[in-house]
Design a protein around this motif. Structure first.
Motif, PDB file in Angstrom:
ATOM      1  N   THR A  84       6.789   7.732 -10.072  1.00  0.00           N
ATOM      2  CA  THR A  84       7.741   7.312  -9.045  1.00  0.00           C
ATOM      3  C   THR A  84       7.531   8.036  -7.732  1.00  0.00           C
ATOM      4  O   THR A  84       8.025   7.591  -6.689  1.00  0.00           O
ATOM      5  CB  THR A  84       9.183   7.574  -9.505  1.00  0.00           C
ATOM      6  N   GLY A  85       6.820   9.154  -7.763  1.00  0.00           N
ATOM      7  CA  GLY A  85       6.642   9.961  -6.556  1.00  0.00           C
ATOM      8  C   GLY A  85       7.763  10.943  -6.320  1.00  0.00           C
ATOM      9  O   GLY A  85       7.693  11.759  -5.398  1.00  0.00           O
ATOM     10  N   LEU A  86       8.825  10.881  -7.133  1.00  0.00           N
ATOM     11  CA  LEU A  86       9.911  11.846  -6.986  1.00  0.00           C
ATOM     12  C   LEU A  86       9.405  13.261  -7.280  1.00  0.00           C
ATOM     13  O   LEU A  86       8.565  13.460  -8.155  1.00  0.00           O
ATOM     14  CB  LEU A  86      11.068  11.500  -7.924  1.00  0.00           C
ATOM     15  N   GLY A  87       9.925  14.209  -6.531  1.00  0.00           N
ATOM     16  CA  GLY A  87       9.520  15.594  -6.733  1.00  0.00           C
ATOM     17  C   GLY A  87       8.084  15.877  -6.336  1.00  0.00           C
ATOM     18  O   GLY A  87       7.495  16.856  -6.790  1.00  0.00           O
ATOM     19  N   ALA A  88       7.514  15.048  -5.451  1.00  0.00           N
ATOM     20  CA  ALA A  88       6.104  15.207  -5.082  1.00  0.00           C
ATOM     21  C   ALA A  88       5.823  16.558  -4.439  1.00  0.00           C
ATOM     22  O   ALA A  88       4.717  17.075  -4.529  1.00  0.00           O
ATOM     23  CB  ALA A  88       5.679  14.082  -4.141  1.00  0.00           C
TER      24      ALA A  88
ATOM     25  N   ARG B 221       0.837  -1.206   0.000  1.00  0.00           N
ATOM     26  CA  ARG B 221       0.000   0.000   0.000  1.00  0.00           C
ATOM     27  C   ARG B 221       0.872   1.256   0.000  1.00  0.00           C
ATOM     28  O   ARG B 221       0.563   2.237  -0.683  1.00  0.00           O
ATOM     29  CB  ARG B 221      -0.925  -0.017   1.213  1.00  0.00           C
ATOM     30  N   LEU B 222       1.949   1.239   0.746  1.00  0.00           N
ATOM     31  CA  LEU B 222       2.879   2.369   0.762  1.00  0.00           C
ATOM     32  C   LEU B 222       3.478   2.611  -0.627  1.00  0.00           C
ATOM     33  O   LEU B 222       3.668   3.757  -1.038  1.00  0.00           O
ATOM     34  CB  LEU B 222       3.995   2.120   1.782  1.00  0.00           C
ATOM     35  N   LYS B 223       3.758   1.537  -1.332  1.00  0.00           N
ATOM     36  CA  LYS B 223       4.335   1.674  -2.669  1.00  0.00           C
ATOM     37  C   LYS B 223       3.326   2.279  -3.650  1.00  0.00           C
ATOM     38  O   LYS B 223       3.712   2.772  -4.711  1.00  0.00           O
ATOM     39  CB  LYS B 223       4.825   0.311  -3.176  1.00  0.00           C
ATOM     40  N   ASN B 224       2.047   2.243  -3.312  1.00  0.00           N
ATOM     41  CA  ASN B 224       1.018   2.826  -4.170  1.00  0.00           C
ATOM     42  C   ASN B 224       0.548   4.199  -3.694  1.00  0.00           C
ATOM     43  O   ASN B 224      -0.301   4.824  -4.337  1.00  0.00           O
ATOM     44  CB  ASN B 224      -0.193   1.891  -4.250  1.00  0.00           C
ATOM     45  N   SER B 225       1.082   4.653  -2.565  1.00  0.00           N
ATOM     46  CA  SER B 225       0.688   5.957  -2.037  1.00  0.00           C
ATOM     47  C   SER B 225       1.386   7.066  -2.813  1.00  0.00           C
ATOM     48  O   SER B 225       2.613   7.050  -2.960  1.00  0.00           O
ATOM     49  CB  SER B 225       1.059   6.066  -0.552  1.00  0.00           C
ATOM     50  N   PRO B 226       0.654   8.065  -3.310  1.00  0.00           N
ATOM     51  CA  PRO B 226       1.302   9.168  -4.039  1.00  0.00           C
ATOM     52  C   PRO B 226       2.389   9.864  -3.233  1.00  0.00           C
ATOM     53  O   PRO B 226       3.407  10.279  -3.798  1.00  0.00           O
ATOM     54  CB  PRO B 226       0.132  10.120  -4.331  1.00  0.00           C
ATOM     55  N   ASP B 227       2.205   9.978  -1.911  1.00  0.00           N
ATOM     56  CA  ASP B 227       3.180  10.688  -1.089  1.00  0.00           C
ATOM     57  C   ASP B 227       4.353   9.816  -0.652  1.00  0.00           C
ATOM     58  O   ASP B 227       5.456  10.312  -0.460  1.00  0.00           O
ATOM     59  CB  ASP B 227       2.496  11.272   0.155  1.00  0.00           C
ATOM     60  N   PHE B 228       4.126   8.515  -0.472  1.00  0.00           N
ATOM     61  CA  PHE B 228       5.163   7.646   0.081  1.00  0.00           C
ATOM     62  C   PHE B 228       5.911   6.836  -0.976  1.00  0.00           C
ATOM     63  O   PHE B 228       6.954   6.260  -0.684  1.00  0.00           O
ATOM     64  CB  PHE B 228       4.556   6.678   1.111  1.00  0.00           C
TER      65      PHE B 228
END
Length: 509
Positions: A424-428, A108-115
């Motif tokens: 990837t969530g980088l630069g969120a 679930r963490l791997k699918n979280s936009p922030d995490f």
């Protein structure tokens, strides 16, 4: 809003009724925007997670790791770390914690936009048995244990099928909780009060914590929050404004605790919204026109450290010769050279209850920029509304504070500076829309580099590039300051990450 709970949890709470119950009344500047531990990577969310959930491991005050739901761990090979779970842990529903719950949580963490940017380093998780898992990294990772402090196992049977993550949305997980933590949410009125009762089946029997109930009230006003403490309406407050610290220290029966932290406050300058900000001379002029030392001295009363980079001095990326530079004459010349001698108008947004004196800091910055003929249209908002506007990049300049999630420079770069990449969530949290491929390359290398000296060089290279390109304005590293009644032993449970371990707090009789 009443939190749904399984009937027998309430029965257990009714039967577990100590004769001498102890209540901790707290006042924060704001309450968490959601009860979903994966909806927003924020201090408020993580503070709540330590109340209602438990991590696999957590930071101690001395900077080392402490086992929690994982009793221990061992390196199997360069890409695999094995974690051994406690076998006596139950969720608030009564369901037993198993390896399946931990695997579910990490997925679930791997699918979280922030995490997801942080957990992208984890390739997969495999189950050895009901209390043992192997975490497989995508590459040798020097920060794997740091990352695993953000794994707060969730009750798969409770959430499964109702576990969508929607930022600022009304979801099952944003309203309902089943964790393993020391407290159970019984009542939540958003913006008004949250009440948590002690978990009667909490696994940590060695904890000295003696609080049976926690009542958290958000009080936005610094002076009102302090008044509530001084009058006895609450026992423990955070934050305490720098202008109120002297008064609090003089008050009888009140203690003030201050710790240095690595939380950096900065300004993002959005280069996609404004062509003026695409000119490096304008960005450098803005940096030179803002007097960080004066802000720290006059507004923060010395409870911060002026910054000219993201990395504090205890992080590997810190460069000792980068110091804050205030030069109004040079800033005016740069504006003239860029063709903006007469200035321009620009919009700016900041929170007014999230960081230490954030609204006053924003007002001071607007006044400073006026001296180089930049007219700032400033709008400040409560935290709950501000971060939606931040995610929408609603202003030309936006304020952000960031505490490194891994206590490492590279986490700052991944979230604040990397080229924005939703996959990837980088630069969120890169509201400047700045993108430098060489920095992204250095970030990726630093995440894989096991040699500390090489990691230092990579991260210092990023800091030097940021200084030269000036896409942001580093302001200061904020000190953390709490105040409480003398009988509340807060020194033992506060830390530089600002996640007070309230399960362990002791209130003297």
């Amino acid at each position: 809003m009443k939190i749904k709970a399984i009937l027998f949890v309430f029965l257990a709470l009714t039967l577990w009724n100590p004769a001498t119950g102890t209540t901790l009344k707290m006042a924060f500047d704001a309450d968490p925007v959601s009860l979903d531990p994966h909806e927003q990577l924020s201090e408020g969310t993580l503070q709540f997670s330590h109340l209602a959930f438990d991590p696999l491991l957590r930071w101690k005050q001395d900077g080392h790791f402490e086992p929690r739901l994982a009793t221990h761990w061992q390196q199997i090979d360069s890409l695999t770390m094995r974690f051994f779970l406690r076998n006596d842990v139950k969720f608030h529903t009564g369901n037993a914690l198993t390896a399946e719950d931990v695997v579910y949580t990490i997925r679930r963490l791997k699918n979280s936009p922030d995490f997801r940017a942080m957990f992208d380093a984890i390739k997969s998780v495999s189950i050895i048995d009901s209390t043992t898992i192997d975490v497989h990294s995508t590459y040798p990772n020097p920060l794997l244990l740091n990352i695993m402090t953000y794994v707060f196992p969730m009750d798969e049977a409770f959430y499964q099928g109702n576990d969508q993550i929607i930022k600022y949305g009304d979801t099952f997980a944003s309203r309902n909780v089943s964790g393993t933590g020391p407290f159970i949410v019984t009542t939540r009125e958003l913006g008004s009060q949250m009440v948590l009762d002690r978990n009667p089946n909490y696994w940590d029997k060695k904890s000295k914590g003696n609080v049976d109930k926690v009542v958290i009230t958000p009080i936005r006003s610094d002076s009102t929050r302090l008044a509530a403490l001084l009058s006895g309406d609450v026992d423990f407050i955070f934050p305490i404004s720098p202008i109120d610290i002297a008064q609090a220290k003089k008050a009888q029966g009140i203690q003030v605790v201050t710790l240095a932290s690595g939380r950096i406050l900065l300004l993002h300058m959005n280069q996609k919204r404004r062509k003026e900000l695409q000119d490096i001379r304008v960005r450098k002029a803005i940096n030179l026109a803002i007097n960080q030392k004066l802000i720290v001295e006059k507004i923060l009363k010395g409870y911060a450290t002026p910054a000219e980079q993201l990395s504090p001095d205890n992080f590997l990326g810190h460069i000792s010769d980068l110091k804050p530079e205030y030069d109004l004459a040079k800033a005016l010349q740069l504006m003239k050279d860029a063709g903006y001698e007469k200035g321009f108008r620009i919009s700016m947004m900041a929170p007014n209850n999230r960081y230490m004196n954030d609204e006053k800091v924003a007002q001071a910055i607007a006044a400073m920029l006026a001296k180089i003929h930049i007219k700032v249209e400033l709008k400040t908002l409560p935290k709950a509304q501000y971060f939606k506007e931040f995610d929408d990049r609603s202003a030309d300049i936006m304020m952000l504070g960031w505490q490194s999630d891994t206590e490492d420079s590279n986490n700052l770069f991944e979230f604040i500076i990397a080229c924005p990449n939703p996959k990837t969530g980088l630069g969120a949290y890169n509201a400047s829309e700045y993108c430098n491929p060489s920095i992204d390359s250095d970030i990726h290398q630093a995440n894989r580099e096991m040699n500390p000296e090489k990691r230092i060089r990579l991260m210092q290279q990023i800091e030097r590039t940021l200084h030269n390109d000036a896409p942001i304005v580093p302001l200061f590293w904020q000190s953390l300051t709490w105040a409480a009644k003398d009988k509340v032993h807060i020194k033992d449970i506060v830390n530089a990450q600002n996640y007070p371990y309230l399960g362990d707090i002791v209130i003297a009789n």
